[in-house]
Design a protein around this motif. Structure first.
Motif, PDB file in Angstrom:
ATOM      1  N   GLY A  55       0.696   5.323  -6.756  1.00 15.90           N
ATOM      2  CA  GLY A  55      -0.294   6.256  -6.207  1.00 15.90           C
ATOM      3  C   GLY A  55      -1.013   7.084  -7.256  1.00 15.90           C
ATOM      4  O   GLY A  55      -1.591   8.125  -6.949  1.00 15.90           O
ATOM      5  N   SER A  58      -5.819   7.548  -8.471  1.00 12.30           N
ATOM      6  CA  SER A  58      -6.901   8.502  -8.217  1.00 12.30           C
ATOM      7  C   SER A  58      -7.088   9.478  -9.382  1.00 12.30           C
ATOM      8  O   SER A  58      -8.187   9.949  -9.622  1.00 12.30           O
ATOM      9  CB  SER A  58      -6.646   9.263  -6.924  1.00 12.30           C
ATOM     10  OG  SER A  58      -5.383   9.873  -7.005  1.00 12.30           O
ATOM     11  N   GLU A  63      -9.228   3.122  -7.475  1.00 10.33           N
ATOM     12  CA  GLU A  63      -8.757   3.023  -6.092  1.00 10.33           C
ATOM     13  C   GLU A  63      -8.476   1.579  -5.706  1.00 10.33           C
ATOM     14  O   GLU A  63      -9.031   0.646  -6.286  1.00 10.33           O
ATOM     15  CB  GLU A  63      -9.778   3.621  -5.123  1.00 10.33           C
ATOM     16  CG  GLU A  63     -11.097   2.910  -5.157  1.00 10.33           C
ATOM     17  CD  GLU A  63     -12.010   3.321  -4.007  1.00 10.33           C
ATOM     18  OE1 GLU A  63     -11.502   3.619  -2.908  1.00 10.33           O
ATOM     19  OE2 GLU A  63     -13.222   3.317  -4.210  1.00 10.33           O
ATOM     20  N   SER A  65      -9.315  -1.113  -3.460  1.00  6.26           N
ATOM     21  CA  SER A  65     -10.519  -1.317  -2.650  1.00  6.26           C
ATOM     22  C   SER A  65     -10.362  -2.470  -1.648  1.00  6.26           C
ATOM     23  O   SER A  65     -11.222  -2.694  -0.817  1.00  6.26           O
ATOM     24  CB  SER A  65     -11.722  -1.575  -3.556  1.00  6.26           C
ATOM     25  OG  SER A  65     -11.412  -2.553  -4.531  1.00  6.26           O
ATOM     26  N   SER A  68      -3.347  -4.636   0.575  1.00  5.95           N
ATOM     27  CA  SER A  68      -2.444  -3.553   0.947  1.00  5.95           C
ATOM     28  C   SER A  68      -1.129  -3.633   0.177  1.00  5.95           C
ATOM     29  O   SER A  68      -0.778  -4.676  -0.387  1.00  5.95           O
ATOM     30  CB  SER A  68      -2.169  -3.588   2.455  1.00  5.95           C
ATOM     31  OG  SER A  68      -1.559  -4.810   2.792  1.00  5.95           O
ATOM     32  N   ASN A  75       3.127   0.476   5.371  1.00 10.35           N
ATOM     33  CA  ASN A  75       1.925   0.347   4.564  1.00 10.35           C
ATOM     34  C   ASN A  75       1.705   1.666   3.808  1.00 10.35           C
ATOM     35  O   ASN A  75       1.303   2.675   4.391  1.00 10.35           O
ATOM     36  CB  ASN A  75       0.722   0.051   5.464  1.00 10.35           C
ATOM     37  CG  ASN A  75      -0.539  -0.193   4.649  1.00 10.35           C
ATOM     38  OD1 ASN A  75      -0.625   0.167   3.472  1.00 10.35           O
ATOM     39  ND2 ASN A  75      -1.524  -0.812   5.277  1.00 10.35           N
ATOM     40  N   THR A  77      -0.295   2.025   1.088  1.00 11.15           N
ATOM     41  CA  THR A  77      -1.476   1.898   0.222  1.00 11.15           C
ATOM     42  C   THR A  77      -2.169   3.234  -0.044  1.00 11.15           C
ATOM     43  O   THR A  77      -2.650   3.481  -1.136  1.00 11.15           O
ATOM     44  CB  THR A  77      -2.503   0.916   0.839  1.00 11.15           C
ATOM     45  OG1 THR A  77      -1.799  -0.202   1.360  1.00 11.15           O
ATOM     46  CG2 THR A  77      -3.517   0.452  -0.196  1.00 11.15           C
ATOM     47  N   HIS A  78      -2.185   4.108   0.992  1.00  6.67           N
ATOM     48  CA  HIS A  78      -2.911   5.361   0.811  1.00  6.67           C
ATOM     49  C   HIS A  78      -2.026   6.602   0.884  1.00  6.67           C
ATOM     50  O   HIS A  78      -2.525   7.715   1.045  1.00  6.67           O
ATOM     51  CB  HIS A  78      -4.074   5.430   1.810  1.00  6.67           C
ATOM     52  CG  HIS A  78      -5.015   4.268   1.651  1.00  6.67           C
ATOM     53  ND1 HIS A  78      -5.831   4.119   0.542  1.00  6.67           N
ATOM     54  CD2 HIS A  78      -5.214   3.165   2.417  1.00  6.67           C
ATOM     55  CE1 HIS A  78      -6.506   2.976   0.646  1.00  6.67           C
ATOM     56  NE2 HIS A  78      -6.149   2.388   1.783  1.00  6.67           N
ATOM     57  N   ASP A  80       0.125   9.674  -0.622  1.00  5.46           N
ATOM     58  CA  ASP A  80       0.011  10.383  -1.896  1.00  5.46           C
ATOM     59  C   ASP A  80       1.282  10.133  -2.718  1.00  5.46           C
ATOM     60  O   ASP A  80       2.306   9.706  -2.169  1.00  5.46           O
ATOM     61  CB  ASP A  80      -0.291  11.880  -1.681  1.00  5.46           C
ATOM     62  CG  ASP A  80       0.839  12.604  -1.007  1.00  5.46           C
ATOM     63  OD1 ASP A  80       1.990  12.468  -1.469  1.00  5.46           O
ATOM     64  OD2 ASP A  80       0.591  13.304  -0.013  1.00  5.46           O
ATOM     65  N   ARG A  84       5.352   8.811  -1.802  1.00  5.62           N
ATOM     66  CA  ARG A  84       5.913   7.519  -2.246  1.00  5.62           C
ATOM     67  C   ARG A  84       7.262   7.740  -2.922  1.00  5.62           C
ATOM     68  O   ARG A  84       8.186   6.952  -2.758  1.00  5.62           O
ATOM     69  CB  ARG A  84       4.956   6.823  -3.207  1.00  5.62           C
ATOM     70  CG  ARG A  84       3.641   6.499  -2.523  1.00  5.62           C
ATOM     71  CD  ARG A  84       2.724   5.742  -3.457  1.00  5.62           C
ATOM     72  NE  ARG A  84       1.344   5.951  -3.046  1.00  5.62           N
ATOM     73  CZ  ARG A  84       0.399   5.035  -3.093  1.00  5.62           C
ATOM     74  NH1 ARG A  84       0.665   3.826  -3.544  1.00  5.62           N
ATOM     75  NH2 ARG A  84      -0.829   5.309  -2.705  1.00  5.62           N
TER      76      ARG A  84
END
Ligand code: ATP
Length: 245
Positions: A55, A58, A63, A65, A68, A75, A77-78, A80, A84
């Motif tokens: 993570g 950023s 990123e 794009s 996954s 999941n 993937t996003h 923070d 994680r």
């Protein structure tokens, strides 16, 4: 392979600065309890892969794009970075990233900050795997040798009680004997505690000695993958990746 992987990277694409495409549909699986090596030359995208999983993209204007990242069926993937870590992912940066003004012990405390400094069992585990660190516990980390700093970096990552330990080039800058020692510790940790490991390395020979499975990354794509034994016998791998070390 039957059982689902603990970490499953599914066709990820990573871009920096909205335009620079660095990973181009990378897929990789790390089964529970195994050691997986991600190998490749300079600039292939190894560090970027670990940053995507932990993570940290950023902070560098990168990123995911497409694709996954699934960890333990979720999941992430996003997520923070802190979330994680709580989920069980721990990234061990190369040894020179220890807190050089803190003592060895304080570095370990810092590694468990998400868990209020860790408890006696956590310290016992680290000090039993790395007895040298126990002897050096009151030393300031900045004065340790390269190999000792690498042990400390791994110990600090263990303090987060990871289910998956990710190691970024643990052999970097170390003399051959020390590299062997560090890789021996990684193998012992896996065998004695069942810890799952994803290690990225330029030193393919050493990494394949301790890995169950290996992937070769070139220009953001996996070009070869197989068991460590298969990779060690593969003529292309031999020619391009096993010449050194
Ligand atoms: P090394 O062993 O040299 O670190 P690597 O395989 O880990 O290599 P990465 O560090 O992931 O490779 O880099 C992959 C590519 O992405 C390189 O071409 C690099 O220049 C580019 N890159 C890395 N970080 C950034 C960034 N923050 N912004 C733009 N491009 C980047």
């Amino acid at each position: 392979q039957g059982s689902p992987a603990l970490l499953d990277i599914r066709g990820i694409e990573v871009i920096y600065d909205e335009v620079i495409l660095v990973l181009r549909g990378l897929s990789l699986a790390v089964p529970e309890g195994k050691v997986v090596a991600l190998l490749g030359s300079n600039g292939a995208g190894k560090s970027t892969t670990l940053k995507a999983v932990s993570g940290l993209l950023s902070t560098e204007r990168g990123e995911v794009s497409d694709g996954s990242i699934v960890f333990d069926g979720k999941n992430i993937t996003h997520f923070d970075p802190a979330r994680r870590v709580r989920a069980g992912l721990s990234l061990c940066m190369e040894g020179r990233h220890v807190f050089e003004h803190l003592t060895v012990h304080e570095n370990l405390v810092a590694g468990a900050y998400g868990r209020r400094g860790g408890n006696a069992e956590d310290f016992d585990l680290v000090y039993s795997f790395f007895p040298k660190l126990a002897d050096l516990r009151t030393r300031v980390a900045g004065y340790l040798s390269g190999g000792e700093q690498q042990m400390l970096a791994i110990g600090r990552a263990l303090m987060a009680r990871p289910r998956l330990l990710m190691l970024d080039e643990p052999s970097l800058g170390l003399a051959p004997l020390l590299v062997q020692e560090i890789f021996g510790y990684i193998r012992n940790l896996n065998q004695e505690t069942g810890l799952t490991v994803l290690v990225i390395e330029q030193n393919a020979r050493r990494a394949l000695e301790i890995a169950d499975h290996g992937y070769i990354l070139e220009q953001g794509r996996i070009v070869i993958d197989g068991t460590a034994a298969e990779l060690s016998e593969n003529p292309d791998v031999k020619e391009f990746y096993l010449g050194m070390g």
